[in-house]
Design an enzyme around this catalytic site. Structure first.
Site, mmCIF file in Angstrom:
data_model
loop_
_atom_site.group_PDB
_atom_site.id
_atom_site.type_symbol
_atom_site.label_atom_id
_atom_site.label_comp_id
_atom_site.label_asym_id
_atom_site.label_seq_id
_atom_site.Cartn_x
_atom_site.Cartn_y
_atom_site.Cartn_z
ATOM 1 N N HIS A 67 -2.441 14.086 8.229
ATOM 2 C CA HIS A 67 -2.183 12.736 8.734
ATOM 3 C C HIS A 67 -1.198 11.901 7.889
ATOM 4 O O HIS A 67 -0.159 11.452 8.367
ATOM 5 C CB HIS A 67 -3.498 11.940 8.794
ATOM 6 C CG HIS A 67 -4.600 12.623 9.519
ATOM 7 N ND1 HIS A 67 -4.675 12.671 10.885
ATOM 8 C CD2 HIS A 67 -5.703 13.279 9.069
ATOM 9 C CE1 HIS A 67 -5.781 13.323 11.253
ATOM 10 N NE2 HIS A 67 -6.413 13.691 10.164
HETATM 11 C C1 BDR Z 1 -7.353 9.295 8.014
HETATM 12 O O1 BDR Z 1 -8.674 9.265 7.484
HETATM 13 C C2 BDR Z 1 -8.733 9.887 6.235
HETATM 14 O O2 BDR Z 1 -9.815 10.767 6.181
HETATM 15 C C3 BDR Z 1 -7.408 10.557 6.007
HETATM 16 O O3 BDR Z 1 -7.037 10.471 4.641
HETATM 17 C C4 BDR Z 1 -6.460 9.769 6.884
HETATM 18 O O4 BDR Z 1 -5.941 8.662 6.201
HETATM 19 C C5 BDR Z 1 -7.343 10.156 9.254
HETATM 20 O O5 BDR Z 1 -8.209 9.635 10.213
#
Ligand code: BDR
Ligand code: CA
Length: 315
Positions: free
Chosen positions: A244
């Site tokens: 992400h």
């Molecule tokens: C987001 O949530 C976190 O677990 C990850 O680092 C990312 O920023 C994805 O939903």
């Protein structure tokens, strides 16, 4: 050659946050990380702050200041995600204890000071976790909304649905009140939601290429990402979990890899089924003012090449 863009990374590392930090550091000709502010999110603040120090030490960039920010969301109890990232937030590689220290200032105060003391439109914010620090900075000094260049954040979901509830993505769900404040601040916002990050899947062949670099950083990240993607691979039944947070940095480096649309985004803060949802008015049906560029597509090969490139440069 133009001078590098000054960015502040606001983060809750997190293996994918860690890759985002490395991606920025590996492209120092384009991005100058003027500070890192840690926020509670994937794990508690003591760990996200410590993890930020560990990552900078791994990259040999202890010149970059790290500030601890908010330890809890504005109005709701903190929910963390050890089930994804492990109990340290960076499971998958054993880091030495950091030898550098956090700066004494509060993260949101640093954001205000950095933005107000530099020329207008010269600082970009890259939030990779819940938006608590950014909202607190805006509460302290609302003029930063106009003064920052833009906010390029990871959070939210529409087409893909949520990853913590059927409609909410983790970063927005953890602190929807902060997100509502930021989305209504008037700042220019670019959003990397699950709609785009679910196209950026970590493939085994790419991890092998990363391993093939044979550097200290690449070795650490093969461990971190192999741990990180086990959860999502199982959850989504896909070949590789989504990476992400680095999409934010990649957009700053190569916006041509992405496509999106300028739309109105509101945050649902009413308790109930849709708490923490990003309500995206894709077709302008509400006529509410447009406040964010909602990214919908990424050239995944170009994205992963950019990351490999960063690791090659970091050594
Ligand atoms: C987001 O949530 C976190 O677990 C990850 O680092 C990312 O920023 C994805 O939903
Ligand atoms: Ca994150």
């Amino acid at each position: 050659m133009s001078s590098p863009r000054s960015i502040i990374i606001d983060t809750d590392p997190g293996q994918d946050d860690a890759v985002a930090i490395m991606l920025a550091l590996g492209h120092a000709e384009a991005l100058d990380v003027i500070g890192i502010t840690a926020v509670a999110g994937n794990v508690g603040l003591p760990l996200t702050a410590k993890n930020s120090l560990k990552l900078l030490e791994l990259a040999g960039r202890t010149d970059i200041p790290v500030y601890a920010g908010a330890s809890a969301p504005l109005m709701v109890p903190l929910e963390t995600a050890e089930y994804v990232h492990g109990e340290t937030g960076l499971n998958g590689w054993t880091f030495p204890e950091p030898t550098t220290a956090l700066r004494p200032e509060f993260g949101p105060d640093f954001i205000v000071e950095a933005v107000m003391s530099r020329p207008p439109k010269s600082v970009t914010l890259c939030p990779l976790g819940p938006l608590t620090n950014i909202a607190l900075a805006m509460a302290k000094e609302p003029r930063i909304a106009d003064r920052i260049d833009k906010i390029v954040l990871m959070g939210g979901a529409q087409i893909e649905g949520g990853n913590v509830t059927p409609t909410a993505e983790f970063n927005i769900y953890v602190d929807p009140h902060a997100a509502a404040r930021v989305f209504n601040s008037g700042a220019e916002i670019v959003v990397m939601s699950l709609d785009v990050t679910h196209q950026a899947l970590i493939k085994r062949a790419w991890l092998n290429e990363l391993a093939g670099l044979g550097t200290k950083c690449s070795e650490a990240f093969v461990g971190l990402l192999s741990f990180y993607e086990r959860y999502d691979e199982e959850k989504y039944g896909s070949d590789g979990g989504p990476l992400h947070d680095p999409t934010t940095i990649a957009w700053l480096l190569k916006p041509e890899l992405f496509k999106g649309k300028f739309v109105n985004v509101e945050i649902e803060t009413t308790p109930g089924l849709c708490f923490g949802q990003t309500v995206v008015d894709r077709w302008s049906v509400t006529k509410r003012p447009k406040n964010a560029t909602w990214i919908t597509h990424v050239d995944a090969d170009g994205f992963f090449d950019l990351i490999l490139d960063a690791f090659r440069r970091l050594g």
